[in-house]
Design a protein around this motif. Sequence first.
Motif, PDB file in Angstrom:
ATOM      1  N   SER A  32      -7.792  -9.365  40.141  1.00 55.30           N
ATOM      2  CA  SER A  32      -6.938  -9.949  39.192  1.00 55.30           C
ATOM      3  C   SER A  32      -5.873 -10.503  39.683  1.00 55.30           C
ATOM      4  CB  SER A  32      -6.458  -9.056  37.862  1.00 55.30           C
ATOM      5  OG  SER A  32      -7.872  -8.595  37.368  1.00 55.30           O
ATOM      6  N   PRO A  33      -5.190 -11.866  39.503  1.00 54.90           N
ATOM      7  CA  PRO A  33      -3.994 -12.424  39.985  1.00 54.90           C
ATOM      8  C   PRO A  33      -2.784 -11.766  39.650  1.00 54.90           C
ATOM      9  CG  PRO A  33      -5.096 -13.843  38.583  1.00 54.90           C
ATOM     10  CD  PRO A  33      -5.868 -12.499  38.573  1.00 54.90           C
ATOM     11  N   GLU A  35       1.107 -12.603  39.060  1.00 56.55           N
ATOM     12  CA  GLU A  35       1.983 -13.625  39.232  1.00 56.55           C
ATOM     13  C   GLU A  35       3.172 -13.313  40.044  1.00 56.55           C
ATOM     14  OE1 GLU A  35       2.919 -15.033  35.292  1.00 56.55           O
ATOM     15  OE2 GLU A  35       0.842 -15.389  34.826  1.00 56.55           O
ATOM     16  N   VAL A  53       1.506 -16.864  43.680  1.00 58.10           N
ATOM     17  CA  VAL A  53       0.734 -17.211  42.342  1.00 58.10           C
ATOM     18  C   VAL A  53       2.038 -17.546  41.543  1.00 58.10           C
ATOM     19  CG1 VAL A  53      -0.617 -16.236  40.599  1.00 58.10           C
ATOM     20  CG2 VAL A  53      -0.944 -15.927  42.891  1.00 58.10           C
ATOM     21  N   ASN A  55       1.704 -19.110  38.200  1.00 55.93           N
ATOM     22  CA  ASN A  55       1.088 -18.776  36.850  1.00 55.93           C
ATOM     23  C   ASN A  55      -0.226 -18.655  36.968  1.00 55.93           C
ATOM     24  OD1 ASN A  55       0.724 -18.877  34.225  1.00 55.93           O
ATOM     25  ND2 ASN A  55       1.909 -20.779  33.939  1.00 55.93           N
ATOM     26  N   SER A  56      -0.748 -17.777  36.107  1.00 58.81           N
ATOM     27  CA  SER A  56      -2.110 -17.394  36.392  1.00 58.81           C
ATOM     28  C   SER A  56      -2.628 -17.669  34.566  1.00 58.81           C
ATOM     29  CB  SER A  56      -2.806 -16.260  36.645  1.00 58.81           C
ATOM     30  OG  SER A  56      -2.011 -14.967  36.071  1.00 58.81           O
ATOM     31  N   LEU A  61      -5.273 -20.961  38.376  1.00 61.27           N
ATOM     32  CA  LEU A  61      -4.090 -20.247  38.864  1.00 61.27           C
ATOM     33  C   LEU A  61      -3.334 -21.690  39.457  1.00 61.27           C
ATOM     34  CD1 LEU A  61      -5.802 -17.647  41.500  1.00 61.27           C
ATOM     35  CD2 LEU A  61      -4.782 -17.303  38.920  1.00 61.27           C
ATOM     36  N   GLY A  88      -9.145 -16.209  43.338  1.00 61.93           N
ATOM     37  CA  GLY A  88      -9.313 -17.672  42.943  1.00 61.93           C
ATOM     38  C   GLY A  88     -10.024 -18.355  44.046  1.00 61.93           C
ATOM     39  N   SER A 104      -9.649 -19.699  38.728  1.00 65.78           N
ATOM     40  CA  SER A 104      -9.300 -18.126  38.602  1.00 65.78           C
ATOM     41  C   SER A 104     -10.568 -17.146  38.883  1.00 65.78           C
ATOM     42  CB  SER A 104      -8.975 -17.958  37.272  1.00 65.78           C
ATOM     43  OG  SER A 104      -8.564 -16.384  37.141  1.00 65.78           O
TER      44      SER A 104
END
Length: 111
Positions: A32-33, A35, A53, A55-56, A61, A88, A104
């Motif tokens: 999971s990214p 931010e 990153v 913004n996700s 992304l 991503g 994503s």
Amino acid sequence: MKLVVTRILKGYNIALIKLPPYTEIEITEFGSPAELELAVLVNDTRTINYCRVANSGASLLFLGFQCHDMPEPEDSGTPVLQGGKVIGMMTSTILDTCMGIAVSSKILRSL
């Protein structure tokens, strides 16, 4: 090598292919990214050491790059990694803002 396209996701510019039996591949886990954390893009020809990153969202992304180390057009499809996990897949860049867009891992997992 000839491959069969099994599905095209026009909204994300992704084509899914079917690999021949016994194809040697290395599986990388999805993550999971996070931010505002650093990420890296790695493909078979080059590595972009760091992007952030910015913004996700639910499906995309938004990545910030150093302007001197931007992805090239042939880098589309490159995995975006954080902590060794795929968060991503690179799709496009916006050169005048040094930003990029990636699909994503939330979407990639569902394929």
